[in-house]
Design a protein around this motif. Sequence first.
Motif, PDB file in Angstrom:
ATOM      1  N   ASP A  88     -12.783   3.727 -17.056  1.00 33.23           N
ATOM      2  CA  ASP A  88     -13.319   3.705 -15.706  1.00 33.23           C
ATOM      3  C   ASP A  88     -14.611   4.517 -15.664  1.00 33.23           C
ATOM      4  O   ASP A  88     -15.007   5.114 -16.661  1.00 33.23           O
ATOM      5  CB  ASP A  88     -12.288   4.232 -14.689  1.00 33.23           C
ATOM      6  CG  ASP A  88     -11.797   5.626 -15.024  1.00 33.23           C
ATOM      7  OD1 ASP A  88     -12.619   6.459 -15.454  1.00 33.23           O
ATOM      8  OD2 ASP A  88     -10.586   5.884 -14.874  1.00 33.23           O
ATOM      9  N   LEU A  89     -15.223   4.519 -14.489  1.00 34.05           N
ATOM     10  CA  LEU A  89     -16.517   5.185 -14.354  1.00 34.05           C
ATOM     11  C   LEU A  89     -16.437   6.682 -14.671  1.00 34.05           C
ATOM     12  O   LEU A  89     -17.351   7.241 -15.267  1.00 34.05           O
ATOM     13  CB  LEU A  89     -17.062   4.967 -12.928  1.00 34.05           C
ATOM     14  CG  LEU A  89     -18.463   5.511 -12.660  1.00 34.05           C
ATOM     15  CD1 LEU A  89     -19.518   4.851 -13.523  1.00 34.05           C
ATOM     16  CD2 LEU A  89     -18.839   5.368 -11.191  1.00 34.05           C
ATOM     17  N   ASP A  90     -15.342   7.318 -14.266  1.00 31.14           N
ATOM     18  CA  ASP A  90     -15.233   8.758 -14.529  1.00 31.14           C
ATOM     19  C   ASP A  90     -15.309   9.082 -16.022  1.00 31.14           C
ATOM     20  O   ASP A  90     -15.880  10.095 -16.417  1.00 31.14           O
ATOM     21  CB  ASP A  90     -13.921   9.320 -13.945  1.00 31.14           C
ATOM     22  CG  ASP A  90     -14.056   9.594 -12.445  1.00 31.14           C
ATOM     23  OD1 ASP A  90     -15.153   9.386 -11.906  1.00 31.14           O
ATOM     24  OD2 ASP A  90     -13.057  10.002 -11.834  1.00 31.14           O
ATOM     25  N   LEU A  93     -18.900   8.865 -16.992  1.00 33.98           N
ATOM     26  CA  LEU A  93     -19.650   9.996 -16.456  1.00 33.98           C
ATOM     27  C   LEU A  93     -19.425  11.238 -17.304  1.00 33.98           C
ATOM     28  O   LEU A  93     -20.363  11.973 -17.610  1.00 33.98           O
ATOM     29  CB  LEU A  93     -19.233  10.278 -15.002  1.00 33.98           C
ATOM     30  CG  LEU A  93     -19.614   9.220 -13.960  1.00 33.98           C
ATOM     31  CD1 LEU A  93     -19.053   9.590 -12.588  1.00 33.98           C
ATOM     32  CD2 LEU A  93     -21.117   9.041 -13.878  1.00 33.98           C
TER      33      LEU A  93
END
Lengths: 118, 391
Positions: A88-90, A93
């Motif tokens: 996922d994006l986390d 990041l």
Amino acid sequence: MAKYMILIYGDAQQWDAMTDEQWKAHDAAHESFVAKAGTQIIDGQQLEMAPTATTLRSDSAGQIQTTDGPFLETKEALGGYYLIEATDLDEVLSMATLLPEVHASHSGVEIRPVVDHG
Amino acid sequence: MFSTTAHLTRDLDLAEECTQDAFAQALETWTETGVPDRPGAWLTTIARNRARDVLRRESVFRRKMPLLVADETTPGPEDGLVDDRLRLIFTCSHPALAREAQVALTLRLVCGLSTPEVARAFLVQPATMAARITRAKKKIAAARIPYRVPGPDQLEERVSAVLEVVHLIFTTGHTAPLGAQLVRQDLVDSAISLARMLHLLMPTNAEISALLALLLLNASRQDTRRSADGRLVLLSEQDRSRWDRQLIAEGRSLVTDALRRRPPTRYALEAAIAALHAEAPSWRDTDWAQIVALYDALFRLWPSPVVDLNRAVAIGLRDGPRAGLDALNPLLADPALATYGYLSAARADFLRQLGQWSQARTAYEEALTLTDNDVERAFLSERLTEVERNL
């Protein structure tokens, strides 16, 4: 898993002005990113500077025009990329904060999800 | 119920559809069989089953079942509800979304406001707000913004985004930016209940305690901010015996906790200022010196023109209207405050106290053109008439 493109943008002049010492630290940071991302990295390359780019587009008559230079003339140009796979994006990041371009004042990274056609 | 379904689907649109379906089915079933013992659980179960069906069908089609469906051991609605709501708040306030989208999504999905209501709170057309909300939901889906409470390493950063959203919801409700009402009670209530829930889940987080304290202390004065005939009543003229003592006591004890953290945070300082007002037996007996000192600290931490303005007003209340005007004058050059009605209103009040009637009139006229709230407008017109009588 989803795919994300990490686009690295920065000011070419500032990159040019970096000392060998600074490049060494820069490369070390990329190595730690690569180590953390491991096999999640599908591809990643440093690009030649923006003036080496060639752009193709059509004019109003539909005639293809070939021009010297990047698609957008800006101070901050695309300098390289990583294509990575993540949950996922986390996750992206947290990996991307390791990139040295995130910490320099003249550069930054853009994260774009890749369309999943199933 | 919505958040439990959203946890399962990881698709906010689908979750909304399924919850609506569940309500529709309840209307049908309950008229025949009567309302079940636990209607909330009943609805949640229906919504989740509906979501599972849809996902299962899609998965055959798209072979995505393993990606989309959370593990089958998802906690039930009874034990998981609070965590699910918290996950939803963090998803809506994810830093990868624009702040405006964070607030809109939280109001829409966590507080249950309709899209036209969210639009009204932000003074935009419903269609514009609908487009913004849709765009934010699409980003959550396409970029796979996770539906989860962040881990300890990211919690601090993410909590502050959540708190800013809650604070914005409160301030929007506390003085509605336009319209006939001074207070949008629904927004105030939503913000307080969100802050309470965050505090319940992270009782040792000083920043959350501070925000909750700030909201409670401000809300304790809610009922005295308007007169019986709906006019604005300033802090200096409010009936302090009608302030909500219970909220004040709760707010004060939270402030004490929040101020233990060094250096104090933005919300802790703001809450400490609100606590000093709440404790003061009268407007005259307010500890202005301490309030100025707290504004000084706040300005160092969070240098905003509005803090500067409040600090200048507090100086005027400590040292008299002349000193207040001197403190306000440098702010007239600040472009950020050029259209901020409270600067004109503050100047007008000091000028009125000094008997500088003609300048006071100009300042009141300016303040009047800068507010869109009917109740504030009525208050300013009344003061303007009073000043004009002295000209």
